[in-house]
Design a protein around this motif. Structure first.
Motif, PDB file in Angstrom:
ATOM      1  N   LEU A 139      67.379  14.244  11.135  1.00 27.61           N
ATOM      2  CA  LEU A 139      66.169  15.066  11.176  1.00 27.61           C
ATOM      3  C   LEU A 139      66.161  15.960  12.415  1.00 27.61           C
ATOM      4  N   ALA A 140      66.516  15.391  13.572  1.00 27.53           N
ATOM      5  CA  ALA A 140      66.562  16.184  14.809  1.00 27.53           C
ATOM      6  C   ALA A 140      67.614  17.280  14.717  1.00 27.53           C
ATOM      7  N   THR A 141      68.777  16.956  14.152  1.00 31.53           N
ATOM      8  CA  THR A 141      69.837  17.956  13.988  1.00 31.53           C
ATOM      9  C   THR A 141      69.380  19.074  13.067  1.00 31.53           C
ATOM     10  N   GLY A 142      68.696  18.709  11.996  1.00 33.34           N
ATOM     11  CA  GLY A 142      68.200  19.719  11.068  1.00 33.34           C
ATOM     12  C   GLY A 142      67.173  20.643  11.705  1.00 33.34           C
ATOM     13  N   LEU A 143      66.279  20.085  12.521  1.00 37.97           N
ATOM     14  CA  LEU A 143      65.274  20.906  13.195  1.00 37.97           C
ATOM     15  C   LEU A 143      65.939  21.915  14.132  1.00 37.97           C
ATOM     16  N   VAL A 144      66.956  21.450  14.890  1.00 39.05           N
ATOM     17  CA  VAL A 144      67.684  22.344  15.798  1.00 39.05           C
ATOM     18  C   VAL A 144      68.462  23.385  15.010  1.00 39.05           C
ATOM     19  N   THR A 145      69.083  22.944  13.909  1.00 40.18           N
ATOM     20  CA  THR A 145      69.833  23.873  13.057  1.00 40.18           C
ATOM     21  C   THR A 145      68.933  24.964  12.507  1.00 40.18           C
ATOM     22  N   GLY A 146      67.798  24.561  11.951  1.00 37.22           N
ATOM     23  CA  GLY A 146      66.892  25.529  11.363  1.00 37.22           C
ATOM     24  C   GLY A 146      66.321  26.498  12.375  1.00 37.22           C
ATOM     25  N   ALA A 147      66.094  26.025  13.606  1.00 39.92           N
ATOM     26  CA  ALA A 147      65.461  26.864  14.626  1.00 39.92           C
ATOM     27  C   ALA A 147      66.444  27.771  15.348  1.00 39.92           C
ATOM     28  N   THR A 148      67.718  27.342  15.463  1.00 39.40           N
ATOM     29  CA  THR A 148      68.669  28.070  16.311  1.00 39.40           C
ATOM     30  C   THR A 148      69.953  28.480  15.609  1.00 39.40           C
ATOM     31  N   GLY A 149      70.299  27.869  14.487  1.00 37.27           N
ATOM     32  CA  GLY A 149      71.584  28.127  13.839  1.00 37.27           C
ATOM     33  C   GLY A 149      72.722  27.321  14.431  1.00 37.27           C
ATOM     34  N   VAL A 150      72.437  26.461  15.416  1.00 40.20           N
ATOM     35  CA  VAL A 150      73.452  25.599  16.044  1.00 40.20           C
ATOM     36  C   VAL A 150      73.266  24.186  15.516  1.00 40.20           C
ATOM     37  N   PHE A 151      74.311  23.596  14.923  1.00 40.94           N
ATOM     38  CA  PHE A 151      74.144  22.294  14.301  1.00 40.94           C
ATOM     39  C   PHE A 151      75.019  21.204  14.924  1.00 40.94           C
ATOM     40  N   VAL A 152      75.114  21.213  16.241  1.00 41.86           N
ATOM     41  CA  VAL A 152      75.906  20.188  16.920  1.00 41.86           C
ATOM     42  C   VAL A 152      75.058  19.145  17.650  1.00 41.86           C
ATOM     43  N   ILE A 153      73.792  19.474  17.933  1.00 47.74           N
ATOM     44  CA  ILE A 153      72.919  18.578  18.692  1.00 47.74           C
ATOM     45  C   ILE A 153      71.843  18.016  17.773  1.00 47.74           C
ATOM     46  N   PRO A 154      71.667  16.678  17.750  1.00 45.93           N
ATOM     47  CA  PRO A 154      72.465  15.636  18.411  1.00 45.93           C
ATOM     48  C   PRO A 154      73.521  14.996  17.518  1.00 45.93           C
ATOM     49  N   ALA A 155      73.891  15.647  16.403  1.00 51.17           N
ATOM     50  CA  ALA A 155      74.810  15.018  15.450  1.00 51.17           C
ATOM     51  C   ALA A 155      76.177  14.714  16.058  1.00 51.17           C
ATOM     52  N   VAL A 156      76.741  15.680  16.815  1.00 46.02           N
ATOM     53  CA  VAL A 156      78.091  15.471  17.356  1.00 46.02           C
ATOM     54  C   VAL A 156      78.135  14.301  18.337  1.00 46.02           C
ATOM     55  N   PRO A 157      77.263  14.250  19.372  1.00 44.74           N
ATOM     56  CA  PRO A 157      77.300  13.087  20.268  1.00 44.74           C
ATOM     57  C   PRO A 157      77.066  11.766  19.526  1.00 44.74           C
ATOM     58  N   TYR A 158      76.184  11.796  18.525  1.00 46.35           N
ATOM     59  CA  TYR A 158      75.895  10.563  17.785  1.00 46.35           C
ATOM     60  C   TYR A 158      77.120  10.092  17.016  1.00 46.35           C
TER      61      TYR A 158
END
Length: 247
Positions: A139-158
């Motif tokens: 959910l957090a990754t999706g919110l960041v993706t939708g707002a910025t177009g960047v989909f690495v936080i926090p999925a990659v560290p996790y």
């Protein structure tokens, strides 16, 4: 800073060669580098529109590199579903037209990713926590993706914190990135924020992205990936900081 539309194809070509090159050397970073470079010259919404096709093609390529698609999909289906939901919700910001807010959000995401990767020690998430954490991370990754177009936080560290083998980690990252890309494209279309005139340029950008990846893979053995990655992250942090501080 804005780009004269006449020079946009040249800017896109150079950006995706560079982003593909970084991915070829380090194994990751194409969408993040592309959003960082394009976001410094265009609105994040326009940058995200150009990113979709190259990101989708290179991520599917990464997803297809391992044999464990089925088990990984079942393992992370809760996280993937949450990514779709979060992206749909977060895309309201990217589609709003508020370029000041979205540019600063993109800069913050780049600084956060670079700072975490540079300074935070790797952690290990116990397997017993995974079932509860995965949907929250998605959910957090999706919110960041939708707002910025960047989909690495926090999925990659996790995903890096889980007990995954090398091949499974690469494939799980490809799975997360592919779902994020498709979810972002669907969300922008749903909100009538995707510009059809960018589709042709996005499709054409696949070629320089793949060419950059090929070049990066060719010289990977001639440079130190660790040193290259360090300078790449420092540059990403500076780029993000410039976006955050931009008047």
């Amino acid at each position: 800073m804005t780009v004269d539309p006449r020079f946009l194809p040249v800017v896109a070509f150079i950006t995706f060669v560079v982003a593909g090159f970084v991915k070829g050397v380090t194994g990751m970073g194409l969408p993040t580098v592309a959003m960082g470079l394009l976001g410094a010259l265009l609105s994040p919404l326009a940058a995200a529109g150009l990113l979709l096709a190259p990101s989708l093609v290179t991520n599917i390529w990464q997803l297809a590199t391992g044999p464990g698609f089925g088990p990984l999909f079942r393992r992370f289906r809760g996280m993937l579903a949450a990514i779709v939901i979060g992206t749909s919700a977060g895309s309201a910001m990217l589609a709003s037209g508020d370029t000041d807010a979205t540019t600063k959000a993109l800069g913050g995401a780049l600084v956060a990713y670079a700072g975490y990767t540079l300074f935070v020690r790797p952690i290990r998430v116990p397997e017993t926590w995974e079932r509860r954490l995965s949907p929250a991370v998605g959910l957090a990754t999706g919110l960041v993706t939708g707002a910025t177009g960047v989909f690495v936080i926090p999925a990659v560290p996790y995903l890096q914190s889980l007990d995954l083998g090398k091949d499974d980690l690469v494939q799980s990252l490809g799975l997360s990135f592919t779902v994020s890309t498709v979810a972002l494209a669907a969300a922008l279309v749903w909100r009538d924020a995707f510009r059809p005139d960018n589709l042709a340029l996005s499709l054409l950008s696949v070629v320089p992205a793949l060419a950059g990846m090929w070049l990066g893979q060719r010289i990977r053995d001639r440079v130190s990936p660790r040193t290259f990655r360090l300078f790449f992250l420092l540059g990403l942090a500076l780029l993000g900081a410039e976006m955050l501080l931009r008047p």
